[in-house]
Design a protein around this motif. Structure first.
Motif, PDB file in Angstrom:
ATOM      1  N   UNK A  78      11.351  23.495  77.272  1.00 51.92           N
ATOM      2  CA  UNK A  78      11.126  23.681  75.713  1.00 51.92           C
ATOM      3  C   UNK A  78       9.579  24.017  75.235  1.00 51.92           C
ATOM      4  N   UNK A  79       8.841  23.781  76.055  1.00 49.00           N
ATOM      5  CA  UNK A  79       7.465  24.179  75.916  1.00 49.00           C
ATOM      6  C   UNK A  79       6.603  24.127  77.192  1.00 49.00           C
ATOM      7  N   UNK A  80       5.388  25.246  76.775  1.00 43.34           N
ATOM      8  CA  UNK A  80       4.562  25.452  77.875  1.00 43.34           C
ATOM      9  C   UNK A  80       3.113  25.441  77.445  1.00 43.34           C
ATOM     10  N   UNK A  81       2.376  24.636  78.167  1.00 44.25           N
ATOM     11  CA  UNK A  81       0.955  24.726  78.031  1.00 44.25           C
ATOM     12  C   UNK A  81       0.056  25.375  79.244  1.00 44.25           C
ATOM     13  N   UNK A  82      -0.608  26.381  78.765  1.00 45.00           N
ATOM     14  CA  UNK A  82      -1.144  27.122  79.970  1.00 45.00           C
ATOM     15  C   UNK A  82      -2.912  27.331  79.711  1.00 45.00           C
ATOM     16  N   UNK A  83      -3.371  27.042  80.781  1.00 39.35           N
ATOM     17  CA  UNK A  83      -4.916  26.837  80.597  1.00 39.35           C
ATOM     18  C   UNK A  83      -5.751  28.111  80.544  1.00 39.35           C
ATOM     19  N   UNK A  84      -5.256  28.975  81.416  1.00 38.19           N
ATOM     20  CA  UNK A  84      -6.105  30.350  81.762  1.00 38.19           C
ATOM     21  C   UNK A  84      -4.974  31.500  81.926  1.00 38.19           C
ATOM     22  N   UNK A  85      -5.504  32.790  81.550  1.00 34.03           N
ATOM     23  CA  UNK A  85      -4.775  34.059  82.120  1.00 34.03           C
ATOM     24  C   UNK A  85      -5.188  34.171  83.426  1.00 34.03           C
ATOM     25  N   UNK A  86      -4.197  34.682  84.294  1.00 32.52           N
ATOM     26  CA  UNK A  86      -4.158  35.044  85.741  1.00 32.52           C
ATOM     27  C   UNK A  86      -5.093  36.093  85.963  1.00 32.52           C
ATOM     28  N   UNK A 124       7.116  16.321  82.285  1.00 33.09           N
ATOM     29  CA  UNK A 124       6.246  17.548  82.384  1.00 33.09           C
ATOM     30  C   UNK A 124       6.291  17.879  83.614  1.00 33.09           C
ATOM     31  N   UNK A 125       5.924  19.172  83.655  1.00 29.54           N
ATOM     32  CA  UNK A 125       6.150  19.939  85.277  1.00 29.54           C
ATOM     33  C   UNK A 125       5.127  20.780  85.383  1.00 29.54           C
ATOM     34  N   UNK A 126       4.262  20.431  86.335  1.00 29.74           N
ATOM     35  CA  UNK A 126       2.914  20.852  86.641  1.00 29.74           C
ATOM     36  C   UNK A 126       3.122  22.018  87.797  1.00 29.74           C
ATOM     37  N   UNK A 127       2.338  23.308  87.415  1.00 30.20           N
ATOM     38  CA  UNK A 127       2.310  24.348  88.430  1.00 30.20           C
ATOM     39  C   UNK A 127       1.075  24.886  88.499  1.00 30.20           C
ATOM     40  N   UNK A 128       0.715  25.650  89.543  1.00 30.17           N
ATOM     41  CA  UNK A 128      -0.538  26.605  89.423  1.00 30.17           C
ATOM     42  C   UNK A 128      -0.286  27.727  88.708  1.00 30.17           C
ATOM     43  N   UNK A 129       0.621  28.660  88.903  1.00 23.67           N
ATOM     44  CA  UNK A 129       0.748  29.852  88.240  1.00 23.67           C
ATOM     45  C   UNK A 129       2.140  30.029  87.699  1.00 23.67           C
ATOM     46  N   UNK A 173      -1.835  25.829  85.265  1.00 21.45           N
ATOM     47  CA  UNK A 173      -3.037  26.364  85.269  1.00 21.45           C
ATOM     48  C   UNK A 173      -3.416  27.698  84.708  1.00 21.45           C
ATOM     49  N   UNK A 174      -2.663  28.820  85.173  1.00 19.78           N
ATOM     50  CA  UNK A 174      -2.646  30.010  84.969  1.00 19.78           C
ATOM     51  C   UNK A 174      -1.477  30.784  84.673  1.00 19.78           C
ATOM     52  N   UNK A 175      -1.517  31.649  83.814  1.00 18.77           N
ATOM     53  CA  UNK A 175      -0.320  32.406  83.222  1.00 18.77           C
ATOM     54  C   UNK A 175      -0.635  34.039  83.329  1.00 18.77           C
ATOM     55  N   UNK A 176       0.519  34.730  84.168  1.00 17.46           N
ATOM     56  CA  UNK A 176       0.376  35.985  84.076  1.00 17.46           C
ATOM     57  C   UNK A 176       1.004  36.733  82.671  1.00 17.46           C
ATOM     58  N   UNK A 177       0.310  37.622  82.304  1.00 13.81           N
ATOM     59  CA  UNK A 177       0.517  38.197  80.949  1.00 13.81           C
ATOM     60  C   UNK A 177       1.007  39.110  80.938  1.00 13.81           C
TER      61      UNK A 177
END
Ligand SMILES: [Zn+2]
Ligand SMILES: [Zn+2]
Length: 217
Positions: free
Chosen positions: A65-73, A181-186, A213-217
């Motif tokens: 339903x939603x995604x929270x990402x901290x950083x760009x990969x 909530x599901x936690x992942x690194x990338x 933590x990080x999202x590829x854009x």
């Protein structure tokens, strides 16, 4: 205390540039972290004008339903993630967790599981390390398991990635009525998280939010 521990672990040098640092990163590298502050699609965390749900999510809604990402990969976020994932630098996990900021309350926090074989090889699950470092969060690492490891997603085109992960997860208990909530690194294409969310919803989850933590854009 945390800073003293980190500087003891890292010898007071910045993890990225090796310059003097009180924590894991020096002030300059910390300021240069590619934080995701532009308007993002609330569902998949890709850039989207005005922060509206993006065209891709509208056309083909993902199971989450939603995604929270901290950083760009991107550098140095990729270096941090790889250090945690492949070199056992577990002290990176609290840093990545803290970058996620204040998170909403959920009923259940599940790190993306590794297969038993992969877990045995690596000795730890990097997603679980990040999840455990989130403040005030009780992690449920056993609500879901990975039945098989798929070939690395990075090497495959999008359609193949979806096929690649189909049926890769299994819930070990009911999640009826829970906000998860599901936690992942990338998060890369989101195919793995989509399949996991589908599995969690089949087990009764009301909503699934990704914290990555990080999202590829
Ligand atoms: Zn630095
Ligand atoms: Zn989207």
């Amino acid at each position: 205390m945390r800073e003293r521990l980190l500087s003891a672990l890292f010898g007071g040098s910045c993890f990225v540039c090796r310059g003097a640092a009180r924590g894991l990163l020096c002030a300059e590298c910390d300021a240069e972290l590619p934080r995701l502050e532009r308007p993002l699609c609330p569902r998949c965390a890709l850039e989207s004008p005005n922060g509206a749900v993006c065209g891709r999510c509208l056309r083909e809604a993902p199971a989450y339903d939603a995604t929270r990402a901290a950083l760009a990969y991107e550098f140095p976020a990729d270096a941090l993630v790889q250090a945690l994932k492949f070199r056992g630098e577990l002290a990176v996990a609290p840093l990545l967790a803290s970058l996620l900021g204040n998170l909403p309350r959920v009923d259940c926090v599940i790190p993306v599981p590794l297969s038993r074989q992969r877990l045995r090889q690596r000795g730890y699950n990097q997603a679980a390390e990040i999840a455990r470092a989130l403040p005030g969060v009780k992690v449920d690492a056993f609500a879901c398991e990975r039945t098989r490891e798929s070939p690395p997603q990075m090497d495959l085109p999008y359609d193949e990635r979806q096929k690649n992960v189909r049926g890769a997860f299994r819930c070990t208990r009911s999640l009826a009525g829970l906000h998860v909530a599901v936690v992942d690194d990338v998060m890369t294409t989101g195919a793995t998280l989509d399949e996991l969310a589908r599995t969690l919803k089949k087990a009764g989850a009301l909503s699934v939010t990704n914290w990555v933590a990080a999202r590829t854009l």
